[in-house]
Design an enzyme around this catalytic site. Structure first.
Site, mmCIF file in Angstrom:
data_model
loop_
_atom_site.group_PDB
_atom_site.id
_atom_site.type_symbol
_atom_site.label_atom_id
_atom_site.label_comp_id
_atom_site.label_asym_id
_atom_site.label_seq_id
_atom_site.Cartn_x
_atom_site.Cartn_y
_atom_site.Cartn_z
ATOM 1 N N GLY A 1 45.976 37.612 39.936
ATOM 2 C CA GLY A 1 44.661 37.211 39.425
ATOM 3 C C GLY A 1 43.654 36.978 40.538
ATOM 4 N N CYS A 2 44.105 36.355 41.611
ATOM 5 C CA CYS A 2 43.207 36.050 42.728
ATOM 6 C C CYS A 2 42.816 37.323 43.475
ATOM 7 C CB CYS A 2 43.864 35.044 43.669
ATOM 8 S SG CYS A 2 44.195 33.465 42.849
ATOM 9 N N THR A 3 43.732 38.240 43.573
ATOM 10 C CA THR A 3 43.427 39.534 44.203
ATOM 11 C C THR A 3 42.418 40.294 43.354
ATOM 12 O OG1 THR A 3 45.589 39.624 45.283
ATOM 13 C CG2 THR A 3 44.420 41.714 45.017
ATOM 14 N N LYS B 1 45.371 31.029 44.940
ATOM 15 C CA LYS B 1 46.216 31.463 46.054
ATOM 16 C C LYS B 1 45.931 32.907 46.464
ATOM 17 C CE LYS B 1 50.704 30.592 47.840
ATOM 18 N NZ LYS B 1 50.163 30.348 49.158
ATOM 19 N N ALA C 1 38.973 38.671 43.817
ATOM 20 C CA ALA C 1 38.399 38.957 45.141
ATOM 21 C C ALA C 1 37.948 40.415 45.237
ATOM 22 C CB ALA C 1 39.411 38.639 46.233
#
Length: 148
Positions: free
Chosen positions: A43-45, A38, A48
């Site tokens: 974690g995704c930030t 998401k 990325a």
């Protein structure tokens, strides 16, 4: 279940600008295809941002970084602008490509990465990614595989 040496499944999905990107468009390059749960989650930030930080080094190895989640094109665009990301993010709201690459988990998308070689074959798979050091690991894998 996909494995190393398999042909990478073909797909076309819209990027953060609504423009379709197809895997075949990247033939002749290494492709770092990463799946994540998401936009704008911790974690995704971090993942990325790490890929953005390593983008120039990875691009210098004739490689393209492409992230895929079920988030909308609009969500990806906001995520990229908010975090100043320099990578492509593709929208897969029906989770078709996510399923094609076995990245569909019980609670959504499993954080995983596929390294696709310039001939379109899967060169390496990270089925359950730990964010810390992952972009470095991917870069080193490309370096090592290019030498073989």
């Amino acid at each position: 279940m996909l494995k190393m040496g398999d042909n990478a499944p073909e797909f076309c999905l819209p990027d953060q600008d609504g423009k379709d990107l197809c895997l075949k468009d990247l033939k002749g390059k290494w492709v770092v295809l990463y799946f994540y749960p998401k936009d704008n989650t911790p974690g995704c930030t971090a993942e990325a941002l790490s890929f953005t930080e390593h983008k120039d080094e990875i691009s210098g190895l004739n490689a393209e970084i492409v992230g895929i989640s079920a988030d909308s094109v609009e969500s990806h665009k906001k995520f990229i602008e908010k975090r100043n990301l320099k990578i492509k993010l593709l929208s897969d709201p029906q989770r078709k490509v996510i399923a094609l690459y076995d990245a569909k988990g019980v609670l959504g998308t499993t954080r995983s990465t596929f390294l696709i070689d310039p001939d379109g074959k899967i060169a390496k798979i990270w089925p359950k990614v730990s964010v810390n050091g992952h972009a470095d690991d991917v870069k080193n894998s490309i370096l090592n595989l290019r030498v073989k």
